[in-house]
Design a protein around this motif. Structure first.
Motif, PDB file in Angstrom:
ATOM      1  N   ILE A 134       0.828  -1.122   0.040  1.00 25.86           N
ATOM      2  CA  ILE A 134       0.067   0.051   0.137  1.00 25.86           C
ATOM      3  C   ILE A 134       0.896   1.210   0.192  1.00 25.86           C
ATOM      4  N   ASP A 135       1.949   1.326   0.945  1.00 23.61           N
ATOM      5  CA  ASP A 135       2.627   2.573   0.899  1.00 23.61           C
ATOM      6  C   ASP A 135       3.795   2.499  -0.031  1.00 23.61           C
ATOM      7  N   ASP A 136       4.252   1.696  -0.321  1.00 21.19           N
ATOM      8  CA  ASP A 136       5.557   1.777  -1.126  1.00 21.19           C
ATOM      9  C   ASP A 136       5.116   1.421  -2.435  1.00 21.19           C
ATOM     10  N   TRP A 137       4.374   0.520  -2.828  1.00 18.19           N
ATOM     11  CA  TRP A 137       3.916   0.197  -4.226  1.00 18.19           C
ATOM     12  C   TRP A 137       2.567   0.827  -4.724  1.00 18.19           C
ATOM     13  N   ALA A 138       1.803   1.541  -3.831  1.00 17.17           N
ATOM     14  CA  ALA A 138       0.420   1.836  -4.247  1.00 17.17           C
ATOM     15  C   ALA A 138      -0.432   0.972  -4.742  1.00 17.17           C
ATOM     16  N   ILE A 139      -0.299  -0.131  -4.270  1.00 18.77           N
ATOM     17  CA  ILE A 139      -1.518  -1.137  -4.866  1.00 18.77           C
ATOM     18  C   ILE A 139      -2.876  -0.817  -4.284  1.00 18.77           C
ATOM     19  N   ASN A 140      -3.542  -1.250  -4.915  1.00 21.40           N
ATOM     20  CA  ASN A 140      -5.115  -1.205  -4.297  1.00 21.40           C
ATOM     21  C   ASN A 140      -5.412  -1.774  -2.968  1.00 21.40           C
ATOM     22  N   ASP A 141      -5.990  -0.981  -2.004  1.00 19.53           N
ATOM     23  CA  ASP A 141      -6.019  -1.777  -0.742  1.00 19.53           C
ATOM     24  C   ASP A 141      -6.483  -3.265  -0.780  1.00 19.53           C
ATOM     25  N   THR A 142      -7.695  -3.437  -1.221  1.00 23.17           N
ATOM     26  CA  THR A 142      -8.238  -4.605  -1.157  1.00 23.17           C
ATOM     27  C   THR A 142      -7.512  -5.886  -1.717  1.00 23.17           C
ATOM     28  N   VAL A 143      -6.687  -5.492  -2.935  1.00 22.14           N
ATOM     29  CA  VAL A 143      -5.549  -6.520  -3.537  1.00 22.14           C
ATOM     30  C   VAL A 143      -4.506  -6.610  -2.682  1.00 22.14           C
ATOM     31  N   SER A 144      -4.310  -5.590  -1.811  1.00 24.78           N
ATOM     32  CA  SER A 144      -3.009  -5.788  -0.972  1.00 24.78           C
ATOM     33  C   SER A 144      -3.382  -6.672   0.285  1.00 24.78           C
ATOM     34  N   HIS A 145      -4.775  -6.483   0.966  1.00 18.30           N
ATOM     35  CA  HIS A 145      -5.059  -6.995   2.102  1.00 18.30           C
ATOM     36  C   HIS A 145      -5.164  -8.643   1.628  1.00 18.30           C
ATOM     37  N   LEU A 146      -5.921  -8.824   0.508  1.00 18.71           N
ATOM     38  CA  LEU A 146      -6.060 -10.398   0.481  1.00 18.71           C
ATOM     39  C   LEU A 146      -4.629 -11.020  -0.012  1.00 18.71           C
ATOM     40  N   THR A 147      -3.536 -10.088  -0.644  1.00 17.58           N
ATOM     41  CA  THR A 147      -2.459 -10.851  -1.194  1.00 17.58           C
ATOM     42  C   THR A 147      -1.562 -10.942   0.220  1.00 17.58           C
ATOM     43  N   ALA A 148      -1.712 -10.140   1.053  1.00 17.12           N
ATOM     44  CA  ALA A 148      -0.687 -10.041   2.277  1.00 17.12           C
ATOM     45  C   ALA A 148      -1.506 -11.090   3.121  1.00 17.12           C
TER      46      ALA A 148
END
Length: 350
Positions: free
Chosen positions: A137-151
Motif C-alpha cells: 500500500i505505502d511503497d507500491w501504491a497497490i489497491n487496498d483490497t488487493v493488498s489485504h488479500l495478497t498479504a
C-alpha cells in the motif's frame, strides 16, 4: 493454521476515524487518538510496530486455539474415523471422548503439538501480513483490497512451514487419544509428543511431517479469501442495520457476529478440503479394520482423496465434522481477533 487459519478484517481508508480500527494494527495506525494525523499523507502514517503485531498475533492465536482445542479433537475423530458410530454426532463424540478418555488424554490430546504450532505460526502470520500490506500500500501504491488479500495469502504461505508439521503431529495424537487406548484403535500409539516426533522420523522419514502440505494450503488459502469477502459484505450489512456511517464504530456485538459469521461460513465451504487434509495427515501404512472401526487410507493427492471419500462415503463424507468445524472457525476467529486488538491496545498503552 490456523488449523491455524484466521483471516483479517479489511478496513478501508474510510474507517480511519474508527477507534476500533486504530486499535487494530492490521488496518490502521498507532499513536494519537485526537485525529490530528488524519490529514497527513500515507507516508506519514504511524503504524503499530511490527513487533507488537507479532506478539499480539502469537497471543491471540495461541489462546484462541487453546479454547477451541477440544472441539478440534472431536472434528478430527469424526473425519479420521468416519465409520465409528460413537463419533458420528458432535455431542455423542464429546461424551464418548470425555467418559472414555478424559480431558487431558482425550479431548485435549495433541494439545502440546497444537500450541507448538499455533503460537509461532500466528506470530509469523501477523508479522508477514503487516509487512506485506504496508509494503504494497505505502511503497507500491497497490489497491487496498488487493493488498489485504495478497498479504493474507502471503502470511498463510510463510507460516505454513511451521503449522503444517505441527498439524500432522496434532491430528495423529488427536486421532490416537491416550497411549494404549482401549476404546479406539487408530493405528498409532505414541507415548507423547516427543515419542511421536522420534517415531515418525525413524520409521516414516521426516518428509512425513509435511504430509498434506498441498491439501492444507488448498484449504487455508481459499478459506482466507472467502473470509475476507464475507467479512466485508457482512460489515456493510451491519452498518446499514445499525444506521451508522462508515466512519462510526459498530457495536461490539456486531463486530463479534460479523467475524463469527464470516469465519463459520468460510469454514463450512472449505470442509471438504479439511476432510482430505485430515485423512492424508493421519493415514497409516495399511487400512485398519478392528471391531468395525475402519480408517479410510487416502493417497497424498487431492484428486485421489476426493475420489476415495466419494466412493466410500458419498457426498456426505465431504462434510464429516462440519458441525465442529463451523463452530470452531466461528468462535476461534472472534476470540483471536478480539484478543489481538486488546493486546495491541495494551502494548500501545505501556
Amino acid at each position: 493454521m490456523f488449523s491455524f487459519t484466521s483471516s483479517i478484517p479489511i478496513i478501508h481508508p474510510s474507517h480511519e476515524e474508527s477507534h476500533l480500527g486504530r486499535a487494530n494494527g492490521l488496518a490502521e495506525y498507532g499513536g494519537n487518538e485526537d485525529g490530528n494525523d488524519k490529514h497527513k499523507n500515507d507516508s506519514a502514517r504511524k503504524y503499530n510496530p511490527i513487533i507488537h503485531c507479532v506478539l499480539a498475533g502469537g497471543i491471540g492465536g495461541a489462546i484462541g486455539d487453546s479454547v477451541m482445542h477440544s472441539l478440534d479433537t472431536v472434528k478430527t475423530r469424526q473425519q479420521g474415523a468416519p465409520n465409528v458410530v460413537k463419533y458420528k454426532h458432535m455431542l455423542s463424540a464429546y461424551r464418548a471422548l470425555f467418559l472414555e478418555e478424559g480431558v487431558r488424554r482425550g479431548l485435549y490430546s495433541g494439545y502440546s503439538a497444537a500450541l507448538m504450532g499455533s503460537l509461532p505460526s500466528a506470530a509469523i502470520f501477523f508479522g508477514t501480513y503487516e509487512f506485506l500490506k504496508r509494503k504494497m500500500i505505502d511503497d507500491w501504491a497497490i489497491n487496498d483490497t488487493v493488498s489485504h488479500l495478497t498479504a493474507g495469502l502471503g502470511g498463510d504461505l510463510v507460516s505454513s512451514f511451521v503449522y503444517v508439521p505441527s498439524e500432522v503431529l496434532k491430528t495423529r495424537l488427536q486421532l490416537q487419544g491416550r497411549f494404549n487406548n482401549p476404546h479406539f484403535h487408530s493405528g498409532y500409539n505414541y507415548r507423547n509428543l516427543k515419542d511421536a516426533v522420534v517415531t515418525i522420523g525413524r520409521t516414516e522419514g521426516w518428509r512425513t511431517l509435511f504430509f498434506g502440505y498441498k491439501a492444507t494450503l488448498s484449504r487455508d488459502l481459499p478459506f482466507s479469501a472467502f473470509q475476507f469477502a464475507f467479512y466485508e459484505k457482512f460489515r456493510q450489512w451491519a452498518f446499514k442495520l445499525e444506521q451508522k456511517s462508515q466512519n462510526q464504530d459498530l457495536s461490539v456485538l456486531s463486530e463479534l457476529l460479523t467475524g463469527a459469521a464470516a469465519g463459520g461460513l468460510a469454514g463450512t465451504l472449505t470442509t471438504p478440503l479439511d476432510v482430505i487434509k485430515t485423512r492424508i495427515q493421519t493415514q497409516v501404512p495399511s487400512t485398519i479394520n478392528a471391531d468395525s472401526q475402519q480408517l479410510v487410507r487416502i493417497e497424498n493427492s487431492l484428486v485421489k482423496g476426493l475420489t476415495a471419500v466419494y466412493k466410500s462415503e458419498g457426498m456426505l463424507g465431504f462434510f464429516s465434522g462440519v458441525g465442529p468445524r463451523f463452530i470452531w472457525t466461528s468462535v476461534q476467529s472472534s476470540i483471536m481477533l478480539l484478543l489481538y486488538q486488546v493486546a495491541l491496545k495494551s502494548f500501545d498503552r505501556y
